[in-house]
Design a protein around this motif. Structure first.
Motif, mmCIF file in Angstrom:
data_model
loop_
_atom_site.group_PDB
_atom_site.id
_atom_site.type_symbol
_atom_site.label_atom_id
_atom_site.label_comp_id
_atom_site.label_asym_id
_atom_site.label_seq_id
_atom_site.Cartn_x
_atom_site.Cartn_y
_atom_site.Cartn_z
ATOM 1 N N UNK A 65 0.866 -1.179 0.000
ATOM 2 C CA UNK A 65 0.000 0.000 0.000
ATOM 3 C C UNK A 65 0.904 1.230 0.000
ATOM 4 N N UNK A 66 0.357 2.393 -0.327
ATOM 5 C CA UNK A 66 1.182 3.604 -0.258
ATOM 6 C C UNK A 66 1.810 3.757 1.133
ATOM 7 N N UNK A 67 3.080 4.016 1.185
ATOM 8 C CA UNK A 67 3.814 4.213 2.442
ATOM 9 C C UNK A 67 3.808 2.994 3.350
ATOM 10 N N UNK A 92 4.218 -0.135 8.597
ATOM 11 C CA UNK A 92 5.369 0.493 7.955
ATOM 12 C C UNK A 92 6.639 -0.135 8.513
ATOM 13 N N UNK A 93 7.666 -0.166 7.691
ATOM 14 C CA UNK A 93 8.971 -0.674 8.129
ATOM 15 C C UNK A 93 9.611 0.408 8.977
ATOM 16 N N UNK A 102 8.583 -3.641 12.330
ATOM 17 C CA UNK A 102 7.396 -3.032 11.753
ATOM 18 C C UNK A 102 6.605 -2.279 12.804
ATOM 19 N N UNK A 103 6.018 -1.188 12.391
ATOM 20 C CA UNK A 103 5.094 -0.460 13.260
ATOM 21 C C UNK A 103 3.721 -0.608 12.635
ATOM 22 N N UNK A 104 2.770 -1.085 13.432
ATOM 23 C CA UNK A 104 1.418 -1.273 12.929
ATOM 24 C C UNK A 104 0.473 -0.351 13.670
ATOM 25 N N UNK A 105 -0.429 0.273 12.907
ATOM 26 C CA UNK A 105 -1.440 1.176 13.465
ATOM 27 C C UNK A 105 -2.808 0.543 13.241
ATOM 28 N N UNK A 106 -3.554 0.384 14.324
ATOM 29 C CA UNK A 106 -4.892 -0.203 14.305
ATOM 30 C C UNK A 106 -5.918 0.880 14.602
ATOM 31 N N UNK A 107 -7.161 0.641 14.208
ATOM 32 C CA UNK A 107 -8.281 1.543 14.518
ATOM 33 C C UNK A 107 -7.971 2.978 14.093
#
Length: 176
Positions: A65-67, A92-93, A102-107
């Motif tokens: 996906x973008x970014x 995102x890496x 990796x950093x993951x953003x939820x909600x």
């Protein structure tokens, strides 16, 4: 509906919030090739956590996906034909040197969590993923069921990395 969304976000925050680590500061075993992370990954094993309590037939779908990446995690509650639970995230890496952090953003970014791909064996079709604090851990496979010999090799490697495999639960797989 708003109350349900708030409770779901709160449950995710409690699950994903940094806690005193069972294994502090986990590090990847090497550099991973991001393109080999794309596609569907099936959950083989995990450390118990409140958000996935009662989950079976778990999977994560990774797409460029973008970014970064779009990640859709899902499982069925109670039984393989039970209600579907879905969590969407943007990843995102955070360490381009290894591509394994990796950093993951939820909600919509309300909850974020750092993850580490500890081991990625594309030749055998599995990867080991943990929260950066080492508290939560997952063994994922590119097939709904990981062959027994490969699963045993993966578990041996996980043990070598210092994780207590006796703590893992093995939910029923897709079609299981």
């Amino acid at each position: 509906m708003l109350r349900r969304l708030t409770l779901t976000a709160l449950a995710a925050a409690l699950l994903l919030a940094p806690a005193s680590a069972a294994k502090a500061g986990v590090e990847p075993s090497g550099r991973i090739e991001i393109s080999k992370m794309m596609g569907r990954w099936y959950e083989v094993a995990r450390t118990p956590n409140s958000l996935q309590r009662g989950c079976v037939a778990g999977a994560s779908d990774w797409q460029a996906a973008p970014n970064g990446f779009a990640v859709v995690q899902s499982c069925h509650k109670g039984a393989a034909n039970g209600p579907l639970a879905v969590w969407k995230a943007k990843a995102t890496v955070s360490d381009p040197r290894t591509n394994a952090k990796l950093k993951m953003a939820f909600f919509g970014g309300v909850v974020t969590q750092n993850y580490v791909v500890l081991e990625h064996r594309p030749d055998q079709g599995w990867l080991a993923l943990a929260t950066a604090d080492g508290k939560y851990f997952w063994l994922m496979s590119q097939r709904p069921v990981l062959p027994a010999a490969v699963k045993n090799q993966a578990l041996a490697r996980i043990r070598q990395m210092g994780f207590d495999v006796a703590r893992l639960e093995f939910p029923l797989p897709m079609g299981g």
